[in-house]
Design a protein around this motif. Structure first.
Motif, PDB file in Angstrom:
ATOM      1  N   LEU A 296       3.494  22.189   1.145  1.00 45.21           N
ATOM      2  CA  LEU A 296       3.670  21.368   2.338  1.00 45.21           C
ATOM      3  C   LEU A 296       3.695  22.240   3.584  1.00 45.21           C
ATOM      4  O   LEU A 296       4.621  23.021   3.788  1.00 45.21           O
ATOM      5  CB  LEU A 296       4.966  20.565   2.217  1.00 45.21           C
ATOM      6  N   LEU A 297       2.656  22.126   4.413  1.00 40.58           N
ATOM      7  CA  LEU A 297       2.566  22.851   5.690  1.00 40.58           C
ATOM      8  C   LEU A 297       2.267  21.837   6.784  1.00 40.58           C
ATOM      9  O   LEU A 297       1.117  21.504   7.059  1.00 40.58           O
ATOM     10  CB  LEU A 297       1.473  23.920   5.633  1.00 40.58           C
ATOM     11  N   TYR A 329      10.643  16.067   6.094  1.00 38.25           N
ATOM     12  CA  TYR A 329      10.429  16.921   4.924  1.00 38.25           C
ATOM     13  C   TYR A 329      11.262  16.437   3.735  1.00 38.25           C
ATOM     14  O   TYR A 329      10.771  16.376   2.603  1.00 38.25           O
ATOM     15  CB  TYR A 329      10.854  18.359   5.221  1.00 38.25           C
ATOM     16  N   ARG A 330      12.525  16.134   3.991  1.00 43.32           N
ATOM     17  CA  ARG A 330      13.409  15.718   2.904  1.00 43.32           C
ATOM     18  C   ARG A 330      12.872  14.471   2.199  1.00 43.32           C
ATOM     19  O   ARG A 330      12.937  14.343   0.971  1.00 43.32           O
ATOM     20  CB  ARG A 330      14.814  15.452   3.438  1.00 43.32           C
ATOM     21  N   GLN A 331      12.330  13.547   2.978  1.00 45.30           N
ATOM     22  CA  GLN A 331      11.781  12.336   2.373  1.00 45.30           C
ATOM     23  C   GLN A 331      10.594  12.668   1.477  1.00 45.30           C
ATOM     24  O   GLN A 331      10.470  12.148   0.364  1.00 45.30           O
ATOM     25  CB  GLN A 331      11.364  11.343   3.457  1.00 45.30           C
ATOM     26  N   LEU A 332       9.699  13.549   1.939  1.00 44.84           N
ATOM     27  CA  LEU A 332       8.529  13.924   1.142  1.00 44.84           C
ATOM     28  C   LEU A 332       8.950  14.661  -0.124  1.00 44.84           C
ATOM     29  O   LEU A 332       8.389  14.424  -1.207  1.00 44.84           O
ATOM     30  CB  LEU A 332       7.594  14.805   1.977  1.00 44.84           C
ATOM     31  N   ILE A 333       9.937  15.535  -0.010  1.00 43.23           N
ATOM     32  CA  ILE A 333      10.417  16.268  -1.180  1.00 43.23           C
ATOM     33  C   ILE A 333      10.999  15.300  -2.209  1.00 43.23           C
ATOM     34  O   ILE A 333      10.744  15.410  -3.416  1.00 43.23           O
ATOM     35  CB  ILE A 333      11.460  17.319  -0.755  1.00 43.23           C
ATOM     36  N   ARG A 334      11.779  14.327  -1.747  1.00 42.95           N
ATOM     37  CA  ARG A 334      12.356  13.339  -2.669  1.00 42.95           C
ATOM     38  C   ARG A 334      11.259  12.568  -3.393  1.00 42.95           C
ATOM     39  O   ARG A 334      11.352  12.320  -4.597  1.00 42.95           O
ATOM     40  CB  ARG A 334      13.272  12.376  -1.910  1.00 42.95           C
ATOM     41  N   ILE A 344       6.410  23.330  -2.633  1.00 39.22           N
ATOM     42  CA  ILE A 344       6.564  24.636  -1.998  1.00 39.22           C
ATOM     43  C   ILE A 344       6.549  24.415  -0.488  1.00 39.22           C
ATOM     44  O   ILE A 344       5.590  23.852   0.053  1.00 39.22           O
ATOM     45  CB  ILE A 344       5.432  25.601  -2.391  1.00 39.22           C
ATOM     46  N   GLY A 345       7.603  24.835   0.199  1.00 40.75           N
ATOM     47  CA  GLY A 345       7.671  24.693   1.647  1.00 40.75           C
ATOM     48  C   GLY A 345       7.037  25.875   2.346  1.00 40.75           C
ATOM     49  O   GLY A 345       7.326  27.028   2.010  1.00 40.75           O
ATOM     50  N   ALA A 346       6.169  25.605   3.307  1.00 40.93           N
ATOM     51  CA  ALA A 346       5.507  26.656   4.084  1.00 40.93           C
ATOM     52  C   ALA A 346       6.081  26.680   5.492  1.00 40.93           C
ATOM     53  O   ALA A 346       6.155  25.641   6.159  1.00 40.93           O
ATOM     54  CB  ALA A 346       4.003  26.413   4.135  1.00 40.93           C
ATOM     55  N   VAL A 382       6.828  29.680   0.882  1.00 44.38           N
ATOM     56  CA  VAL A 382       5.830  30.665   1.275  1.00 44.38           C
ATOM     57  C   VAL A 382       5.982  30.859   2.777  1.00 44.38           C
ATOM     58  O   VAL A 382       5.913  29.907   3.549  1.00 44.38           O
ATOM     59  CB  VAL A 382       4.401  30.231   0.877  1.00 44.38           C
ATOM     60  N   ASP A 383       6.237  32.110   3.189  1.00 43.32           N
ATOM     61  CA  ASP A 383       6.646  32.376   4.567  1.00 43.32           C
ATOM     62  C   ASP A 383       5.453  32.796   5.424  1.00 43.32           C
ATOM     63  O   ASP A 383       5.272  33.974   5.744  1.00 43.32           O
ATOM     64  CB  ASP A 383       7.745  33.437   4.599  1.00 43.32           C
ATOM     65  N   PHE A 384       4.632  31.814   5.816  1.00 46.01           N
ATOM     66  CA  PHE A 384       3.477  32.107   6.666  1.00 46.01           C
ATOM     67  C   PHE A 384       3.914  32.693   8.011  1.00 46.01           C
ATOM     68  O   PHE A 384       3.213  33.530   8.587  1.00 46.01           O
ATOM     69  CB  PHE A 384       2.665  30.832   6.911  1.00 46.01           C
ATOM     70  N   ASP A 385       5.040  32.247   8.523  1.00 42.24           N
ATOM     71  CA  ASP A 385       5.537  32.734   9.816  1.00 42.24           C
ATOM     72  C   ASP A 385       5.657  34.258   9.807  1.00 42.24           C
ATOM     73  O   ASP A 385       5.116  34.949  10.677  1.00 42.24           O
ATOM     74  CB  ASP A 385       6.885  32.076  10.108  1.00 42.24           C
ATOM     75  N   ARG A 386       6.346  34.799   8.818  1.00 48.67           N
ATOM     76  CA  ARG A 386       6.573  36.243   8.782  1.00 48.67           C
ATOM     77  C   ARG A 386       5.320  37.021   8.424  1.00 48.67           C
ATOM     78  O   ARG A 386       5.117  38.140   8.909  1.00 48.67           O
ATOM     79  CB  ARG A 386       7.704  36.554   7.795  1.00 48.67           C
TER      80      ARG A 386
END
Length: 432
Positions: A296-297, A329-334, A344-346, A382-386
């Motif tokens: 999820l990005l 995000y929480r709704q999509l994860i549920r 996987i959160g991006a 997955v830490d695209f930011d960093r």
């Protein structure tokens, strides 16, 4: 659905397919069929960044479209969508073939598509159909060309805007042409029309063509950074493409399906950028029963679109808080966890240097990314930011930019090929 609606629905602002068009999308996958390629449909619309054919549709025209499959098999079938059509769609005929470069195909590979044995088919308004099985063995990462011929006028066409793959059209019926000559009269498009997906059958287990079993597909769900805006057109260098190549190179071959829509938002719909993530997640991400993991990005457009000029594309983009995005995000994860799918959160990459950057927006991005990393709601991060960020200027800690070798200089928002490869390289493959 807007942010206010979500706030009322969830505390702290929380918020494919069968041979018959009316059955649920999941019914399309039964027995030996597995996903090999797919895209997310959009409503017909004019967009300013590049021309498309969606509003005018087609009449006595052949439309030739190139895709790359992510799994191999002994047979395939093609899925056709009229999801946003207002009237039934008459598809006069269609073919599939191996690509030979541009609009050319390998002549010995041309196969007619049939629907319940017939070459022509009518797809109801709002419907989707799968072709009959086609005896055309394919390998993972092979390019295929699907050619539709529409004798009568179609009306506005359900399409996918930012395909980053060239599509061609020609006057008349040229679905069986091997040469590209008839398709050279006008400029190609960077969008797909009426094309929803490709499934494969009897994949070879453990090999390069392995479709991966019942729940091994990965869906990359997101916005233009998933769609691949800025990548070399026709080269299949979006981050989901590069991720699939990494998996195959390490002996973990599995399809990575791209469910990105350029400009898409978590919380709000758009005429140009599709239904919100909250509205389309069940269809585009969870509507494939062979999906085991979703990446999820999303969130960049929720932050930046309210800061720019408001037009028919960005209308209905209120400023949102980090809490509202996180609630989405929480709704999509549920929803994913309810169906046994990992998420996987991006993290959201930097966009300082973009004309849409504001200090407030940066505060929202930073807060959202902190929650993604530390909130514990995702099955992995997955830490695209960093990975993408250039070293920060200590005197200006908020002005974080993407490394120059990764980002498009034209907007400081989207990646070029090197940036998308860096995104794919950032994954811990075990998390998938």
């Amino acid at each position: 659905m807007n942010a206010k609606t979500i706030a009322l629905a969830v505390p702290l602002a929380a918020a494919l397919l069968t041979a018959t068009a009316t059955a649920p999308a999941s019914a399309a996958y039964g027995g030996p069929w597995s996903s090999a390629w797919g895209t997310s449909p959009q409503t017909p619309t004019h967009t300013p960044w590049f021309a498309n054919w969606s509003e005018e549709g087609f009449a006595d025209q052949s439309v030739r479209q190139v895709i790359r499959v992510g799994a191999g098999g002994s047979e395939l079938r093609v899925r056709v969508t009229n999801l946003y059509g207002k009237t039934p769609l008459k598809l006069t005929g269609a073919t599939v073939a191996r690509t030979a470069g541009g609009a050319a195909v390998q002549p010995e590979s041309v196969r007619a598509l049939r629907f319940d044995g017939a070459q022509s088919v009518t797809v109801p308004a709002g419907g989707q159909l799968s072709s009959d099985a086609v005896a055309l063995p394919v390998k993972a990462f092979e390019q295929l060309t699907v050619t539709f011929y529409f004798e009568g006028p179609t009306g506005p066409a359900t399409f996918h805007n930012v395909a980053m793959s060239l599509s061609y059209r020609a006057t008349g019926d040229h679905r069986r042409d091997a040469a590209a000559d008839a398709f050279a009269a006008g400029p190609p498009s960077l969008s797909w029309s009426y094309l929803a997906g490709v499934d494969v059958k009897n994949a070879r287990p453990g090999g390069a063509g392995d479709a991966g079993g019942s729940r091994k597909a990965v869906v990359a769900f997101g916005d233009s950074l998933t769609d691949g805006f800025g990548a070399t057109p026709g080269a299949d260098r979006r981050y989901p493409d590069e991720l699939a190549k990494r998996l195959a190179a390490e002996g973990r071959s599995r399809p990575v399906l791209n469910a990105g829509i350029g400009g898409n938002k978590v919380l709000n719909d758009s005429d140009c950028f599709g239904e919100s993530a909250l509205s389309r997640f069940r269809r585009d991400a969870l509507g494939r029963p062979d999906v085991g993991t979703v990446v999820l990005l999303e969130g960049t457009n929720d932050i930046v679109q309210p800061e720019g000029p408001q037009d028919h594309c960005t209308a209905g983009s209120p400023k949102v808080t980090a809490e509202e995005i996180i609630a989405g995000y929480r709704q999509l994860i549920r929803e994913a966890h309810t169906r046994g799918v990992r998420v996987i959160g991006a993290t959201i990459p930097p966009f300082h240097g973009s004309k849409y950057w504001t200090e407030r927006g940066e505060d929202v991005r930073t807060a959202v990314n902190h929650w993604i990393r530390t909130g514990g709601a995702y099955d992995g991060v997955v830490d695209f930011d960093r990975v993408l960020a250039a070293p920060a200027d200590p005197a200006r800690p908020k002005e974080v930019k993407v490394k120059e070798e990764y980002v498009l200089e034209m907007d400081h928002l989207h990646m070029k090929d090197a940036g998308y490869k860096a995104m794919a390289d950032a994954f811990d493959l075990n998390s998938l």
